[in-house]
Scaffold this active site. Structure first.
Site, short mmCIF file in Angstrom:
data_model
loop_
_atom_site.label_atom_id
_atom_site.label_comp_id
_atom_site.label_asym_id
_atom_site.label_seq_id
_atom_site.Cartn_x
_atom_site.Cartn_y
_atom_site.Cartn_z
N GLY A 179 -1.65 48.07 -0.58
CA GLY A 179 -2.55 47.50 0.42
C GLY A 179 -3.96 48.05 0.38
O GLY A 179 -4.86 47.51 1.01
N CYS A 182 9.77 16.71 3.33
CA CYS A 182 9.01 16.18 2.19
C CYS A 182 9.42 14.73 1.95
O CYS A 182 10.61 14.41 1.89
CB CYS A 182 9.28 17.03 0.95
SG CYS A 182 8.54 16.34 -0.55
N CYS A 185 5.71 18.19 -0.75
CA CYS A 185 5.71 19.61 -1.04
C CYS A 185 4.39 19.99 -1.71
O CYS A 185 3.92 19.30 -2.61
CB CYS A 185 6.83 19.97 -2.02
SG CYS A 185 8.48 19.84 -1.33
N CYS A 235 9.29 20.77 -5.92
CA CYS A 235 9.58 19.40 -5.52
C CYS A 235 10.22 18.62 -6.69
O CYS A 235 11.23 17.96 -6.53
CB CYS A 235 8.28 18.71 -5.09
SG CYS A 235 8.52 17.19 -4.16
#
Lengths: 256, 227, 304
Positions: free
Chosen positions: C43, C252, C277, C283
């Site tokens: 981080g 979707c 999607c 997808c």
């Protein structure tokens, strides 16, 4: 009683030029001290040194911390000092824009210190922000407005709310009424006086306005060329000044 | 309660070639609890100067000013502030307040300073204002807009709100109508009965006779070698 | 990974015009050091000497440099932009590495070993064999409220993160809820507050406890930061306004998935629209494997 703040021999130079020299005093809980002097007298340098914004060349600033009693804030680690700066200490700048986040709403400005010390409940933060806006006489319906849209006096009151929300014990003020209209000043002074009494605040106010210290300060220090030339009860220093410079200063202003 | 011994005062005017002006020398004065002493002497004799020194507003050059256990001539600012808050009241000729503060709060202020609750402080402030015939419709207004007489009564109410054991009164009855003048004198007598030690300046000779036990001519404290 | 690097430095002289994966070895070493440091301090934004790349800032120069320093000849590379492999940005970056590194490329998340992404985390769960490289425009999450870099660095070092909540407070006060829907700030292992790049907040939960290495590169801002595998990543919120990884409340229209992040596509001038999607590979894979009847040819056309 232990003094809240003990200042010992604070000196700060800018190269060969003296910023302030050998300043010592004690401030007790609930006391308000004024520091007056003309531009360049070293009063702002002194305030910076006391509030941890400037490193003095020599001296001690002992603050009576809640946990450990008096400690020299100049020897504290930076995280400790910054923590102090958002809990027990507050700093009110002359220009509200130096003390506010102009791009953040009034409520966010007041809430920041709460969030900085770990408050994570939005509703609670908002309630406290609204309470403080009320105490500094800013209407509730301005809570989501940005300070840019506020008048000068309102900005200054917002700055005070933002500083006092975490219940500090010591407030540093640098010309808090500078640049405000006289009527707006009066309102601010009255507000400050009330808050000082209600919260038992101690305060150090730097100003060149003798009327301001007359109304707000219990005690007064007069500075010239970086040194304290006279100190005492505010009304005594103003009504029976002893030092040549103070006499000049008092006689130079319109009757206060 | 108040004991002044060998007190002297000089002013040094740095801006006028450091001229040193002695204004008082060898002042002695004792006021017991329940006693009211009037300061007399012509204008400029130093009546107000003496009062201001007792209050800590002017610095003494030498001598002692005992108020209770505290020597004001040597006390620290903090000690004087405590004295003023709890022990020594002062009704000056002029009202000096923060503009905009309502009259009721101006009068309640000394009570709040000693820790009285807001509600009780306001109630007692109201009682004093009522007694001094300050109409209730004015209580929420700032006294800065009032007439001289009204301001004076607000000032007196404020001075008497807290029951100080010692008081300094500078012309408390000046610019008052007969009715209110009588009320103020009555208040002074009541304070004496409570054991308050009072030093006052009264130009009003009749008032002086009515409330004062003794008169002290400040002229006697004039410096022997005038500048 | 290290095997590939050694091999390349051995073969360094054989390359004529370009080094493997465009960057010279010194630069790659410098970037790898930054990456290793970033992995060691999850981080934390590690400064690095970002190079000029043959594409404009804002086109993923940070991600490209991180990818270039990460790729080995054996890697299979995938690039997505908003979940799609076939947008300009994705195509040009993929082509860039085909030319300069000669690595294999793929559209299939499961086949890729290094995935460079702009604004999405693939729907297909990542594995320990994979590295996800994010393109980051503005790495500093505190930047919008605190313009001073000196101050923001100090805030990170002292863990003074109250300001981050001020941003969320402002959201709620203005919109009644936390309206930040992408680049939603997170706290890494209870220490550093991090900008996850402009992924939708729907993807935030995938950041946490992820088996893959996640690397973030900001070219213009010259910062690299990272999440090592299985790092705990928490989205910031308020007790009374908890974080919600929202998406369009819809399935979707192509693959009928209710679990994937959807793009809203306007299909005509009459206000016709469909939800599909955003992850095109996900997808396509779903449609290929099952659910007949839903994937009509017209609709596929409409969305591509």
């Amino acid at each position: 009683m232990t003094p809240l703040l003990q200042v010992r021999d604070i000196s700060r130079s800018y190269g060969p030029r003296i910023g302030c020299a050998d300043v010592s005093f004690e401030l007790y809980p609930g006391e308000v001290m004024g520091i007056v002097g003309e531009s360049g007298s070293g009063k702002s340098t002194l305030l910076g040194c006391l509030a941890g914004q400037l490193a003095p060349d020599a001296g001690e600033v002992l603050f009576d911390t809640r946990a450990e009693g008096p400690r020299d804030t100049l020897k504290m680690s930076e995280p400790e000092r910054r923590m102090l700066g958002r809990t027990d200490w507050a700093f009110v700048h002359q220009h509200a824009r130096d003390g506010l986040r102009m791009g953040v709403s009034a409520g966010g400005n007041v809430g920041e210190r709460l969030m900085a010390v770990g408050e994570r409940h939005y509703g609670e933060i908002r309630t406290q922000a609204l309470d403080w806006l009320g105490r500094v006489e800013i209407p509730d319906d301005r809570v989501d407005d940005r300070p840019r849209a506020f008048s000068g006096g309102m900005q200054q009151r917002l700055q005070i709310a933002r500083n006092l929300v975490t219940g500090p014990r010591l407030v540093f003020m640098d010309e808090p009424t500078g640049g405000l209209d006289v009527s707006v000043q009066a309102r601010l002074l009255d507000l400050l006086r009330g808050l000082v009494r209600e919260m038992g605040l101690s305060a150090i106010i730097v100003t060149h306005d003798l009327a301001v210290v007359r109304l707000l300060a219990d005690r007064l220090m007069v500075m010239k060329d970086g040194r304290v030339v006279e100190g005492g009860l505010t009304d005594q220093v103003l009504d029976d000044p002893q030092h040549e410079y103070t006499q000049l200063l008092v006689s130079s202003v319109l009757q206060v | 309660m108040m004991e002044i011994s060998n007190l002297s005062k000089t002013f040094t005017l740095h801006n006028q070639d450091a001229a040193v002006i002695p204004v008082m020398e060898g002042a002695n004065l004792t006021v017991a609890a329940g006693e009211c002493v009037a300061l007399t002497g012509e204008s400029g004799a130093g009546k107000s100067t003496l009062m201001r020194m007792i209050y800590g507003n002017y610095l003494a050059a030498s001598g002692h000013i005992m108020v209770g256990d505290l020597d004001v001539a040597r006390a620290s600012p903090r000690e004087i502030l405590t004295l003023r808050r709890h022990v020594l009241g002062y009704v000056s000729q002029f009202l000096r307040v923060v503009p905009r503060v309502p009259t009721l709060d101006v009068v309640a202020d000394p009570l709040l300073a000693v820790g009285t609750s807001r509600q009780e402080a306001r109630a007692r402030a109201g009682a004093f204002l009522e007694r001094l015939n300050v109409p209730q419709r004015l209580w929420q207004l700032s006294p800065t807009t009032f007439s001289g007489g009204e301001q004076q009564r607000v000032n007196i109410a404020r001075g008497f709100a807290h029951a100080y054991p010692a008081m300094l009164l500078d012309e408390p009855t000046a610019s008052l109508d007969p009715v209110n003048r009588e009320t103020v004198l009555q208040m002074i007598l009541e304070a004496k009965q409570r054991g308050v030690a009072i030093i006052g300046i009264f130009h009003d000779a009749q008032a002086r006779r009515q409330v004062c036990d003794r008169e002290v001519d400040v002229g006697a404290f004039a410096p022997r070698v005038p500048a | 990974m290290s095997e590939g690097w050694n091999k390349m430095s051995d073969q360094g002289q054989e390359m004529d015009a370009y080094n493997f994966a465009y960057l010279d070895e010194q630069t790659k070493r410098m970037i790898r050091r930054a990456i290793l440091k970033a992995l060691a301090v999850p981080g934390y934004q590690v400064p690095f000497a970002s190079r000029e790349m043959p594409m404009p800032y804002g086109w993923g120069t940070g991600g490209v440099q991180v990818s270039a320093a990460t790729l080995t000849p054996e890697d299979t590379f995938k690039v997505i932009d908003q979940g799609a492999d076939d947008t300009t940005n994705a195509v040009s970056i993929r082509r860039f590495f085909e030319r300069t590194a000669g690595v294999a490329t793929t559209d299939e998340t499961a086949q890729a070993s290094v995935i460079q992404t702009r604004h999405r985390i693939p729907e297909t769960p990542l594995t320990e064999d994979q590295i996800l490289v994010y393109q980051v425009p503005i790495p500093e999450p505190l930047r919008f409220l605190e313009p001073s870099e000196v101050e923001t660095r100090k805030m990170h070092s002292l863990e003074e993160y109250g300001l981050m909540h001020v941003k969320l407070y402002e959201d709620i006060s203005r919109h009644g809820e936390i309206a930040t829907s992408y680049a939603y700030p997170v706290k890494v292992e209870g220490r550093y507050v991090m900008d996850p790049s402009p992924i939708p907040k729907f993807d935030n939960p995938k950041l946490s406890d992820c088996p893959a290495i996640q690397l973030f590169g900001a070219g213009r801002e010259q910062r690299i930061y990272a999440l090592p595998p299985y790092t705990r990543v928490v989205s910031l919120d308020f007790e009374d306004h908890p974080f919600i990884p929202s998406k369009a409340d819809h399935a979707c229209d192509l693959c009928a998935s209710r679990d994937s992040y959807l793009d809203e596509v306007i299909t005509d001038d009459a206000g016709g629209r469909m939800f599909v999607c955003s992850d095109t590979d996900y997808c396509r894979t779903r449609r290929a494997s099952a659910t007949p009847g839903l994937n009509s040819p017209d609709m596929t056309e409409a969305c591509s």
